[in-house]
Design a protein around this motif. Structure first.
Motif, PDB file in Angstrom:
ATOM      1  N   SER A  60       0.855  -1.195   0.000  1.00  0.00           N
ATOM      2  CA  SER A  60       0.000   0.000   0.000  1.00  0.00           C
ATOM      3  C   SER A  60       0.893   1.249   0.000  1.00  0.00           C
ATOM      4  N   HIS A  61       0.766   2.041  -1.049  1.00  0.00           N
ATOM      5  CA  HIS A  61       1.525   3.288  -1.179  1.00  0.00           C
ATOM      6  C   HIS A  61       0.586   4.461  -0.875  1.00  0.00           C
ATOM      7  N   THR A  62       1.009   5.323   0.046  1.00  0.00           N
ATOM      8  CA  THR A  62       0.163   6.428   0.486  1.00  0.00           C
ATOM      9  C   THR A  62       0.927   7.741   0.441  1.00  0.00           C
ATOM     10  N   LEU A  63       0.290   8.752  -0.141  1.00  0.00           N
ATOM     11  CA  LEU A  63       0.789  10.126  -0.077  1.00  0.00           C
ATOM     12  C   LEU A  63      -0.273  10.940   0.643  1.00  0.00           C
ATOM     13  N   SER A  64       0.107  11.585   1.758  1.00  0.00           N
ATOM     14  CA  SER A  64      -0.869  12.335   2.540  1.00  0.00           C
ATOM     15  C   SER A  64      -0.318  13.704   2.894  1.00  0.00           C
ATOM     16  N   ALA A  79      -8.211  25.349  12.411  1.00  0.00           N
ATOM     17  CA  ALA A  79      -8.899  24.483  11.456  1.00  0.00           C
ATOM     18  C   ALA A  79      -7.876  23.574  10.794  1.00  0.00           C
ATOM     19  N   MET A  80      -8.359  22.407  10.365  1.00  0.00           N
ATOM     20  CA  MET A  80      -7.463  21.418   9.775  1.00  0.00           C
ATOM     21  C   MET A  80      -7.955  20.995   8.402  1.00  0.00           C
ATOM     22  N   GLY A  81      -7.015  20.772   7.509  1.00  0.00           N
ATOM     23  CA  GLY A  81      -7.306  20.202   6.196  1.00  0.00           C
ATOM     24  C   GLY A  81      -6.486  18.940   6.005  1.00  0.00           C
ATOM     25  N   MET A 134      -0.059  -1.847  -5.001  1.00  0.00           N
ATOM     26  CA  MET A 134       0.776  -2.338  -6.081  1.00  0.00           C
ATOM     27  C   MET A 134       1.433  -3.641  -5.675  1.00  0.00           C
ATOM     28  N   SER A 135       1.583  -4.526  -6.637  1.00  0.00           N
ATOM     29  CA  SER A 135       2.236  -5.800  -6.372  1.00  0.00           C
ATOM     30  C   SER A 135       3.682  -5.556  -5.960  1.00  0.00           C
ATOM     31  N   SER A 136       4.159  -6.365  -5.020  1.00  0.00           N
ATOM     32  CA  SER A 136       5.537  -6.231  -4.549  1.00  0.00           C
ATOM     33  C   SER A 136       6.551  -6.650  -5.603  1.00  0.00           C
ATOM     34  N   ARG A 137       6.069  -7.188  -6.733  1.00  0.00           N
ATOM     35  CA  ARG A 137       6.984  -7.585  -7.795  1.00  0.00           C
ATOM     36  C   ARG A 137       7.654  -6.379  -8.442  1.00  0.00           C
ATOM     37  N   GLY A 138       7.115  -5.201  -8.168  1.00  0.00           N
ATOM     38  CA  GLY A 138       7.807  -4.001  -8.652  1.00  0.00           C
ATOM     39  C   GLY A 138       6.991  -3.235  -9.664  1.00  0.00           C
ATOM     40  N   GLY A 139       7.607  -2.167 -10.153  1.00  0.00           N
ATOM     41  CA  GLY A 139       6.924  -1.282 -11.083  1.00  0.00           C
ATOM     42  C   GLY A 139       6.954   0.140 -10.571  1.00  0.00           C
ATOM     43  N   ARG A 140       6.658   1.058 -11.434  1.00  0.00           N
ATOM     44  CA  ARG A 140       6.707   2.469 -11.063  1.00  0.00           C
ATOM     45  C   ARG A 140       5.339   2.920 -10.558  1.00  0.00           C
ATOM     46  N   ILE A 141       5.346   3.575  -9.422  1.00  0.00           N
ATOM     47  CA  ILE A 141       4.109   4.061  -8.834  1.00  0.00           C
ATOM     48  C   ILE A 141       4.124   5.590  -8.836  1.00  0.00           C
ATOM     49  N   VAL A 142       3.034   6.184  -9.270  1.00  0.00           N
ATOM     50  CA  VAL A 142       2.924   7.648  -9.288  1.00  0.00           C
ATOM     51  C   VAL A 142       1.691   8.029  -8.475  1.00  0.00           C
ATOM     52  N   LEU A 143       1.916   8.696  -7.360  1.00  0.00           N
ATOM     53  CA  LEU A 143       0.823   9.147  -6.509  1.00  0.00           C
ATOM     54  C   LEU A 143       0.379  10.541  -6.919  1.00  0.00           C
ATOM     55  N   ASN A 144      -0.905  10.797  -6.803  1.00  0.00           N
ATOM     56  CA  ASN A 144      -1.517  12.027  -7.322  1.00  0.00           C
ATOM     57  C   ASN A 144      -1.406  13.158  -6.309  1.00  0.00           C
ATOM     58  N   ARG A 145      -0.385  13.970  -6.458  1.00  0.00           N
ATOM     59  CA  ARG A 145      -0.157  15.091  -5.547  1.00  0.00           C
ATOM     60  C   ARG A 145      -1.270  16.133  -5.677  1.00  0.00           C
ATOM     61  N   GLY A 146      -1.720  16.389  -6.901  1.00  0.00           N
ATOM     62  CA  GLY A 146      -2.783  17.365  -7.122  1.00  0.00           C
ATOM     63  C   GLY A 146      -4.072  16.987  -6.406  1.00  0.00           C
ATOM     64  N   LYS A 147      -4.411  15.698  -6.417  1.00  0.00           N
ATOM     65  CA  LYS A 147      -5.609  15.216  -5.725  1.00  0.00           C
ATOM     66  C   LYS A 147      -5.493  15.459  -4.220  1.00  0.00           C
ATOM     67  N   VAL A 148      -4.314  15.221  -3.676  1.00  0.00           N
ATOM     68  CA  VAL A 148      -4.102  15.404  -2.240  1.00  0.00           C
ATOM     69  C   VAL A 148      -4.266  16.872  -1.860  1.00  0.00           C
ATOM     70  N   VAL A 149      -3.650  17.767  -2.628  1.00  0.00           N
ATOM     71  CA  VAL A 149      -3.748  19.197  -2.337  1.00  0.00           C
ATOM     72  C   VAL A 149      -5.190  19.676  -2.448  1.00  0.00           C
ATOM     73  N   SER A 150      -5.915  19.168  -3.453  1.00  0.00           N
ATOM     74  CA  SER A 150      -7.312  19.551  -3.630  1.00  0.00           C
ATOM     75  C   SER A 150      -8.161  19.115  -2.436  1.00  0.00           C
ATOM     76  N   GLU A 151      -7.943  17.900  -1.939  1.00  0.00           N
ATOM     77  CA  GLU A 151      -8.705  17.424  -0.789  1.00  0.00           C
ATOM     78  C   GLU A 151      -8.407  18.256   0.457  1.00  0.00           C
ATOM     79  N   VAL A 152      -7.141  18.612   0.640  1.00  0.00           N
ATOM     80  CA  VAL A 152      -6.771  19.436   1.789  1.00  0.00           C
ATOM     81  C   VAL A 152      -7.478  20.781   1.732  1.00  0.00           C
ATOM     82  N   SER A 153      -7.472  21.404   0.557  1.00  0.00           N
ATOM     83  CA  SER A 153      -8.102  22.708   0.395  1.00  0.00           C
ATOM     84  C   SER A 153      -9.599  22.639   0.697  1.00  0.00           C
ATOM     85  N   LYS A 154     -10.259  21.603   0.176  1.00  0.00           N
ATOM     86  CA  LYS A 154     -11.702  21.474   0.389  1.00  0.00           C
ATOM     87  C   LYS A 154     -12.035  21.201   1.860  1.00  0.00           C
TER      88      LYS A 154
END
Length: 275
Positions: free
Chosen positions: A176-180, A203-205, A213-233
């Protein structure tokens, strides 16, 4: 009590006027960009070397001749001098950096407009080089940075932190890959007429993006824009909720706190699985 009368009552609490004055319309509020202050440390290394040398030479020669004799004399001197110096210095120095974050206020303004209690007035950004006056809201009011506003909602950041984590899920080959992002800010609602603070709160955002993602590997790209948008809202929702609650407490009534559809949607975690 009807929503219209509650709106009038809220307006009366802030303005301290009669019901006739309350019918004039929503309160005009300027929302500042979020101020921040942090201590910055920087590493430095300084190396200085210099060398100075000089060379001096002199000579003298004389010659004498007569009918009976001849003589010749010569003399000379040579002197040299050399100086050198070397210094080395390294360490860290710290300083206070202040400024305004030009993000996270659009959703605050949007929530204030949706409430129907407020009219948002555009504030002038802080552009002075002397950042020590950034937190002097009264001086900024006197300088005319909030034209037409009855109140200024001034916010400053207490904490802002990105976290990126990768955690294996037990008994699976999945990670589990998480960007918060978590942002905490303090707010004050200040009158432009008498400089009184009518409301004050923190107040908190919060926002995150999670992908499996499978532990077998691969490139993972987390959505920074989505995170910032959720914080703002979520920050905007928390601000208007606490603002309404504090103003309702002043009026001695209980204003209805609107349930946020977006807040409910945020509780449903979106997960994408990569194989």
């Amino acid at each position: 009590m009807s929503a219209f009368l509650k709106k009038l009552l809220l307006t009366g609490v802030l303005l301290g006027s009669t019901l006739a004055a309350q019918a004039a319309g929503p309160l005009k509020v300027a929302v500042t960009d979020l101020a921040y202050e942090e201590r910055v440390q920087e590493y430095f290394r300084s190396i200085k070397a210099s060398e100075k040398s000089s060379l001096r030479a002199s000579g003298r020669e004389s010659e004498r001749e007569s009918d009976y004799s001849y003589s010749r004399r010569s003399s000379g001197s040579l002197s040299a001098r050399s100086e050198s110096s070397f210094s080395y210095e390294e360490g860290t120095y710290s300083y206070i950096e202040r400024g305004e974050l030009r993000k996270f206020t659009a959703d605050i303004k949007g929530e204030m407009l949706k409430s129907g209690y407020f009219q948002v007035v555009q504030a002038k950004p802080y552009t002075a080089k002397n950042t020590e006056k950034l937190y002097d809201v009264i001086a900024r009011i006197k300088q005319g940075m909030y034209p037409g506003a009855d109140y200024v909602l001034f916010g400053s950041i207490n904490s802002i932190e990105f976290r990126q984590e990768a955690n294996p899920i037990d008994h699976t080959d999945t990670v589990s890959h998480t960007l918060s992002l978590e942002l905490v800010a303090e707010f004050s609602l200040i009158s432009t007429k008498n400089y009184q603070v009518k409301a004050a709160f923190s107040a908190m955002g919060e926002g995150q993006d999670v992908k499996l993602m499978s532990s077998r590997g691969g490139r993972i790209v987390l959505n920074r824009g989505k995170v910032v948008s959720e914080v703002s809202k979520s920050l905007g929702q928390d601000v208007i909720k606490q603002l309404e609650e504090q103003l309702a407490a002043l009026s001695g009534d209980s204003l209805p706190v609107r349930e946020s559809v977006i807040q409910q949607e945020r509780s449903r975690e979106e997960v994408i699985i990569f194989r």
